[in-house]
Structure formats: C-alpha cells, structure tokens
Motif scaffolding. Structure first.
Motif, PDB file in Angstrom:
ATOM      1  N   ALA A 517      -2.283   0.365  -7.226  1.00 21.63           N
ATOM      2  CA  ALA A 517      -1.285  -0.603  -6.745  1.00 21.63           C
ATOM      3  C   ALA A 517      -1.552  -1.993  -7.301  1.00 21.63           C
ATOM      4  N   VAL A 544       2.401  -7.949  -1.114  1.00 27.22           N
ATOM      5  CA  VAL A 544       1.990  -6.543  -1.179  1.00 27.22           C
ATOM      6  C   VAL A 544       2.157  -6.073  -2.617  1.00 27.22           C
ATOM      7  N   ARG A 545       1.137  -5.373  -3.123  1.00 21.99           N
ATOM      8  CA  ARG A 545       1.216  -4.699  -4.426  1.00 21.99           C
ATOM      9  C   ARG A 545       1.452  -3.211  -4.172  1.00 21.99           C
ATOM     10  N   HIS A 546       2.286  -2.584  -5.043  1.00 28.74           N
ATOM     11  CA  HIS A 546       2.672  -1.187  -4.861  1.00 28.74           C
ATOM     12  C   HIS A 546       2.386  -0.404  -6.131  1.00 28.74           C
ATOM     13  N   HIS A 552      -0.111   1.120  -1.101  1.00 32.39           N
ATOM     14  CA  HIS A 552       0.128  -0.317  -0.985  1.00 32.39           C
ATOM     15  C   HIS A 552      -1.194  -1.038  -0.772  1.00 32.39           C
ATOM     16  N   PRO A 572       4.802  -2.936   4.819  1.00 31.15           N
ATOM     17  CA  PRO A 572       5.774  -1.881   4.517  1.00 31.15           C
ATOM     18  C   PRO A 572       5.680  -0.650   5.407  1.00 31.15           C
ATOM     19  N   TRP A 610      10.467  -6.764   6.425  1.00 30.54           N
ATOM     20  CA  TRP A 610       9.511  -5.669   6.501  1.00 30.54           C
ATOM     21  C   TRP A 610       9.736  -4.839   7.763  1.00 30.54           C
ATOM     22  N   ARG A 627      -5.515  -2.038   2.570  1.00 31.13           N
ATOM     23  CA  ARG A 627      -4.942  -0.898   1.836  1.00 31.13           C
ATOM     24  C   ARG A 627      -4.380   0.124   2.816  1.00 31.13           C
TER      25      ARG A 627
END
Length: 632
Positions: A517, A544-546, A552, A572, A610, A627
């Motif tokens: 992610a 947030v990184r996906h 995530h 999320p 969200w 995470r």
C-alpha cells in the motif's frame, strides 16, 4: 596502409558513428588489445589505437612504450578517425594522443574513450581489458521483468570517497553492501564515478566518460562492488553527466583544435555558472558518443539506472543567461530542440535495449512530460526528482512550530501535481552543502525537538506518494555539512538521538517494503486518499495509502510539539488497525509516552467521506502508521 595496420578497422566501421546510430562506440574507438594477421609472421597481438579528430593535420600516440615521443596514427579513409596498431603492447600501457591542429599547434589529449586512467593529478589513459566474470545473472534477468513504478524504491545516495575515507571499491564491496542491506534500502545511487580531476567537483566535471575513477581501484573492482550489491538484492543507480564537461586543456574541450564535442558559439557552448562547455547535441558523432556512454555503464558495469544530472540546463537555451546571451531555436523559442531530441533518443534506446533499466531526470522546472513516453510526446524518462516537494517541505521543516500553521499548504501542495509525473522525493547531497546546513541543523529549537521533528519528517516522506532518496549521513543526523575530504561522522551513531534515527530508518525501509500500500500505486490516484489535509491548526496531516488487494495503511503526522490525544480520524473500514510504526518509540530515542498500545479500533460510523472512524494518539512531533489487512 593495409587494413590490419588500422587494427582491423575500415571506414565502414564508422558509418553509424557519423549518422548517430552507433551506440556501442567503445568497441571501435579508444584503445583495444587485438590480434591481427601479419603477412610473414601470422597472428600477432598488440594494441589498436583509434581517435576521432577530423580537423587534425596529424595525430600521434605517445606513451611509456615510446618514451612519450610519438608513433604516427593514420587517417582511416573517409572517417575522420585516426588509427594504428602497435605490436607487442598490452594491458597496462600508458598513453595519450598528440594532435597537430590545422594551424600547426600541438595538443596533448587523453583518450575520450579510455576505459581506465591514471589517478589525479596524473591523467594518462591506460589500456584496460575487463576479465570480470559476473555472478548476477539472476538479478539482471529479474530486472528485465521489473515494473519499477509498482515496486518499492528507497535510494541511499553515496559519495564513494566520503562515505568512509580511504576505502577502495573492494573494501566498499564488504562494508557498504552490508550496511545498506542492514538499513534496508532497495538501491544505492553513486554520485558520478566517471574519472574527474578535481575532487571537490564530486565527479560532476568529467574528463573520462568511459573510465571509472581510479581513486578507489581498477574498473573490475567497481564491477565486483556492483556485483556484490546485486547479490545482496540492492540495485545500483549512477549519476550521469551529459549536460556539460570541464575545460581542462588535456581533455575533451577543443579536442582537435576546433569545437568538436561542444558548440563553437559561447552563447550555446558554455555554462557561465559552472565554467564548463556544453555538448553539441545536434552533432551526430556527439550523440553517438553520449548514447554509447550511457549504454556502456549499463551493459559493461551492469548499472541498473542512470540519474541524469542538470536536465533543466539542457532543456533551455536561456538557462541562467541574461537577455542577448543566448540564441533562440529555429522557432524563436527558448527550448533546446537538439537536447530534447537527444534525451528522447537516449531514453528510448536504453529502454529498448535494456528493459527494466531506470532513467531518472534531475529536472527542476515544470517542463511538461518529462516522464511521459517518447511516443506520447514526452522526454521518456522513467522518473523525475520532485524538486518542488523538496523545496516546500524543507521550508516547512525550518519553521518554528508556532508558525507552521500559516504555511500548512507547503506540505499539501505537492498532491495538486502528484500525478503529472512519476516522482522520486529527494533529500540529496545538494540540500546539505554550500551553507545550507545539515538536515538536523535546519530544524529549530533543542535536540529533543530536532530529532523528534526529523523522525516525523522522514516518516512523512516515506509514506508520501513517490519513491524516496536520502543522502548518506542524513540517516543518523550528521551535524556538519557534507565535506568530500573527510569521512561521515560515524561515531555519533552511538549517541542518543543519532542512533535512534538510524534505527528508525531501518524500520522505515523494512515496513515500507513489507506493505505494498505504501508503494504499489505511487503514480495512481487510487493509491492515496486524504483523511484530513486541512488541519493546519494542529500542524497535522493524515491520509490513507491503498494497494490493489484491498490493504490500507493510514498515516498521521503531527508537526506540533503538543501531543494529539483522542484525535479523531476517518478510515476506510471498521475493526482493528495495527500500529506498525510510532516514531516516539523508545527504540528510536523517543519518549515512549504516546502510543496506541499496538492497535486502534475503528467503529462503523461515517466520518466525512469515510465509512468508519477512530480515535488515535499521535505523539508530539511524531508519526503513527496504522495497517488494516484485507479480509479482516
């Protein structure tokens, strides 16, 4: 003159050179140990010398084999190349070319294609043939299949002479390799290793484009270092300098008495800032020389990528020039059309010849399409250094925390243009030299705040979209500016703060690499979502990184000296979120007082856009990463 007296060369061998299509010029020009047929004695071995000097009246090779008095070279018909074969010579022979100009002056020049050179201040070229047997077949095969944009890339930038003073290529093959592996970087980037006479130029003023500097050993020793890095799973990027070259009278400048490699007109051919010559990119032979040089490092030294220095200076005819000091292009514009064509040519050629290679632009303007493919009208680089992000974030870092709320946009603005190019985030040697101060000395206030701020900043950087690059010494907070004449201050890594920062970098790299992610969708809008971009009042940012599999990582950074307790964020998904990084942990010399006991629990209640929300604790001048794995 017979064919074999040219060492096997004919005018046909240089057809590609003259039309710009020969990209393996090192096989033809320079010095080479060859075996030719003698009419009476059969096969004889010696050295073939060949040099391009089309406007010379005559050319000699001088060396230790003829007491530096001269053996004549002969003009290969129709080629502008002078060549000869001298029987009995071999590896280790020292030589130069003596060139008689059209007006009868004699110039002593080193070989532009020399594969090895004497150590500065001496400068003779040395006949050298590699005997190295590589052990990195597996690495090179994997590179050809690599998808660099979707893979982790954290780069450790190294000046070989200043990492640990006095170490050779062979020493570095043990010490540097084990250190970089321990720290967890995916790549090293060497500041230029091509031969250069002036050490404080750091290699950016090249006199031997095909010659690895002899300061640290022989060319095969450098091959061994690169091979060992590959075997340790570490890629190698090298700085490449096709933008300019120095005026030393024994090197490329005015090579045969005329402007051969450079433009004759100083408005096009000289960099006033640097006191150097600019290559004539419109000349086919110069294009052949430079593209061959790029391919040479990749094929002959197994380098994985080239970071092209000073691209902006190549792209603009008016770069650092006043009105009247530059010549517009044929359309009246400021773009250097010949340099643009050259960059497209070299990028396209290298990606076709060596799939998986990295071509990286150090380009400081908003020139469009630097990393767009050539067939789509771009320059064709794979990556570009994000100088805007670097300048903005360092300006923010230097502010006293009380003023940061008024400059919050310095940290958010980069997302406005994030997907215009494929970016690398650089904290390079350029940021810690020439009075700019070391990274730790950019940060205001006391040592506790300096180290905490740096830990927060680097975790912010490692979680921001884009690949990362860090200059050596920054990982343990070296206090003095970079100085090539001494080693890094390794002893401070034993001290409080410095050691904690060094341990943080190891965990940043390992955590980053373990979580797709954080890298897989760097160049795709689907890979990043703001939680809160607008909380300047708290000096806080969250996102947030996906990845493509539903994993995530939420990243919250607090650039205020006040802790954020029960700080509400959107997420999320509900459920348990594991705390995978906290920059205030005692192992990093943090206080250990502010954390989330290993996890945060999110409830399924909407928060902004969200579907879930959670309350987190974020340490003062600190970062927390959370995470949530798919399938939870």
């Amino acid at each position: 003159m017979t064919h074999d007296q040219f060492g096997g060369l004919t005018g046909w061998d240089f057809e590609g050179f003259h039309n710009g299509g020969d990209t393996e010029l090192w096989r033809r020009l320079g010095s080479k140990v060859v075996t030719v047929h003698h009419p009476e004695r059969g096969e004889v071995t010696g050295v073939r010398f060949a040099v391009w000097a089309p406007n010379a009246r005559s050319v000699q090779v001088i060396g230790d084999f003829n007491w530096w008095t001269g053996d004549s070279l002969h003009l290969v018909p129709g080629s502008g190349v002078w060549a000869t074969f001298i029987e009995g010579l071999g590896e280790g022979t020292l030589y130069k070319f003596r060139i008689e100009t059209a007006d009868g002056q004699w110039l002593e020049k080193v070989d532009p294609m020399a594969k090895f050179s004497e150590q500065a201040p001496a400068n003779a070229s040395i006949v050298y043939e590699s005997k190295y047997i590589w052990s990195d077949d597996e690495w090179v095969a994997r590179r050809r299949q690599a998808k660099a944009h979707a893979e982790p890339m954290s780069i450790y930038e190294v000046h070989l002479g200043g990492w640990r003073k006095g170490k050779s290529y062979l020493d570095l093959a043990e010490e540097l390799v084990s250190y970089v592996k321990w720290q967890g970087y995916t790549h090293v980037e060497f500041m230029p290793v091509a031969e250069h006479p002036f050490e404080p130029s750091w290699g950016y003023q090249v006199t031997g484009y095909f010659s690895p500097t002899s300061r640290f050993g022989k060319p095969d020793d450098l091959r061994y270092l690169i091979d060992r890095l590959h075997q340790a799973g570490i890629g190698v990027i090298m700085d490449w300098v096709p933008g300019h070259f120095p005026k030393d009278d024994w090197a490329l400048g005015r090579f045969d008495g005329t402007a051969l490699y450079e433009h004759a007109d100083p408005r096009q051919g000289e960099h006033q800032d640097w006191g150097t010559y600019i290559f004539n990119y419109g000349r086919n032979e110069v294009k052949s020389f430079l593209v061959s040089n790029a391919l040479y490092w990749i094929q002959e030294f197994h380098v994985d990528g080239l970071r092209v220095d000073a691209v902006a200076s190549m792209l603009y005819l008016d770069y650092s020039r006043e009105e009247g000091q530059w010549v517009p292009n044929e359309h009246g514009g400021r773009e250097n059309l010949e340099a643009i064509d050259f960059l497209r040519y070299v990028n396209r050629h290298l990606y076709e010849r060596e799939p998986g290679v990295l071509m990286i632009a150090e380009e400081s303007t908003s020139f469009p399409g630097v990393t767009k493919p050539v067939h789509q009208g771009g320059l064709g680089f794979g990556f570009k250094w994000n100088m805007g992000w670097m300048n903005d974030s360092l300006r923010y870092l230097q502010l006293d925390p009380v003023y940061r709320q008024y400059e919050h946009n310095l940290l958010t603005f980069a997302m406005v243009y994030q997907y215009s190019e494929n970016f690398i985030l650089p904290i390079s040697h350029d940021e810690v030299v020439h009075g700019k101060g070391s990274m730790i000395n950019k940060v205001p206030q006391d040592d506790w705040r300096k180290f905490a701020t740096l830990r927060a900043f680097y975790s912010f950087m490692w979680s921001f979209p884009g690949k990362q690059l860090l200059f050596m010494g920054c990982e343990f907070g070296q206090r003095p500016e970079f100085n090539e004449s001494v080693s890094l201050e390794w002893w401070v890594s034993e001290l409080w703060g410095h050691g904690g920062l060094q341990r943080l970098f190891r965990d940043l790299n390992l955590t980053y690499r373990a979580n797709p992610a954080l890298y897989e969708l760097d160049n795709e809008p689907e890979g990043f979502s703001w939680i809160n971009a607008d909380d300047g009042g708290h000096n806080a940012l969250s996102w947030v990184r996906h990845d493509t599999h539903g994993n995530h990582v939420a990243c919250v950074t607090n650039f205020s000296p006040e802790p954020l307790e029960d700080y509400e964020i959107g997420l999320p998904a509900g459920g348990s979120w594991e705390e995978i990084l906290n920059t205030d942990a005692p192992i990093y010399d943090g206080s250990g007082e502010y954390g989330n006991l290993g996890e945060v629990h999110a409830v399924d209640e909407p928060w902004g856009h969200w579907p879930a929300r959670a309350n987190v604790t974020v340490p003062p001048l600190g970062s927390v990463w959370l995470r949530r794995a798919s399938g939870q």
